[in-house]
Design an enzyme around this catalytic site. Sequence first.
Site, PDB file in Angstrom:
ATOM      1  N   GLU A  16      -1.106   4.533   1.974  1.00  0.00           N
ATOM      2  CA  GLU A  16       0.274   3.809   1.507  1.00  0.00           C
ATOM      3  C   GLU A  16       1.439   4.098   2.157  1.00  0.00           C
ATOM      4  OE1 GLU A  16       2.823   4.331  -1.168  1.00  0.00           O
ATOM      5  OE2 GLU A  16       1.989   4.781  -3.572  1.00  0.00           O
ATOM      6  N   GLU A 117       0.570  15.269 -12.071  1.00  0.00           N
ATOM      7  CA  GLU A 117       1.407  14.249 -13.091  1.00  0.00           C
ATOM      8  C   GLU A 117       2.064  14.916 -13.910  1.00  0.00           C
ATOM      9  OE1 GLU A 117       0.064  10.471 -13.127  1.00  0.00           O
ATOM     10  OE2 GLU A 117      -1.042  10.793 -10.447  1.00  0.00           O
ATOM     11  N   ASP A 192       4.492   0.478  -8.426  1.00  0.00           N
ATOM     12  CA  ASP A 192       4.078   1.974  -7.293  1.00  0.00           C
ATOM     13  C   ASP A 192       5.037   1.243  -6.289  1.00  0.00           C
ATOM     14  OD1 ASP A 192       2.852   3.853  -5.465  1.00  0.00           O
ATOM     15  OD2 ASP A 192       0.945   3.330  -6.314  1.00  0.00           O
TER      16      ASP A 192
END
Length: 281
Positions: A16, A117, A192
Amino acid sequence: MTAYEVAVRARAELGEGPTWDAAAGRLIWVDILSRRVHTYDPVSGRRTVRATEQHVGAAKPRTGGGLVLNLRDGVGLVDPDGTFRRLHHDPVPGRRGNDAAVAPDGSLWAGTMRYDEAPGGGTLTRLTGDGTAEVVLSDATVSNGTGWSPDGRLMYYVDSPTRRIDVFDFDGGRATGRRPLARIEEGAGFPDGLTVDADGCVWVALWDGAAIRRYTPAGTLDRVLRLPVPRPTACAFGGPGLTDLYVTTARTGLTAPHPLSGSVLVVRDAGRGLPQPAFAG
């Protein structure tokens, strides 16, 4: 398929947050779930890896050298000599830091999310170099990509499950007037990480969409980079002229990951990026 190269062949679980560190001429990126901060110098090929004690959602350069880290229990600083210290301690059971970005004024906008989440379980917080923290959004789910227009007057933001890229009016430390810029259609993946180019266009990685998309400032889709990996996570321009688009990828949750899932890919001469500010702290 887009013409791409493999910048860093790796097996990151959740690669990421690629960030070009212009002062050092290197790319910084993280593997969240493996608790690793990576750097890569495309000229020399040199790579470094630093382990962190907690899951690390993002790592950004600081104005005086070193890094600022968005961690599970808050935000920490790595000094140029490698010493670690906490800047902001905010542990919440079941929650971790996720993507983060540095605003034009040098503040860090750090996102969080719950491991499960759960809707509304995440936040977006603005932090300054003295550790002052202000919660900007208190009801995010998976706080993700954040970026600013070339003139600094707009802020773009992704809360992934909404399938939207949102835009705010930005005035120094304040973001107001949230509204949708673009919506990602069902079946195309989830937005994202993102980056903004010198033309003010927004590039966003599509998790489970195997692509990077570029949207104009009016919200029109005008370019798609198709990739071999199903889970690109974020993108950033780097290299001497900020023309190479680096893309981090993930293999977590895939029963049969592509051989390049977890690697860092690069698309040469994809566009022209903006210099990214360092954290003023």
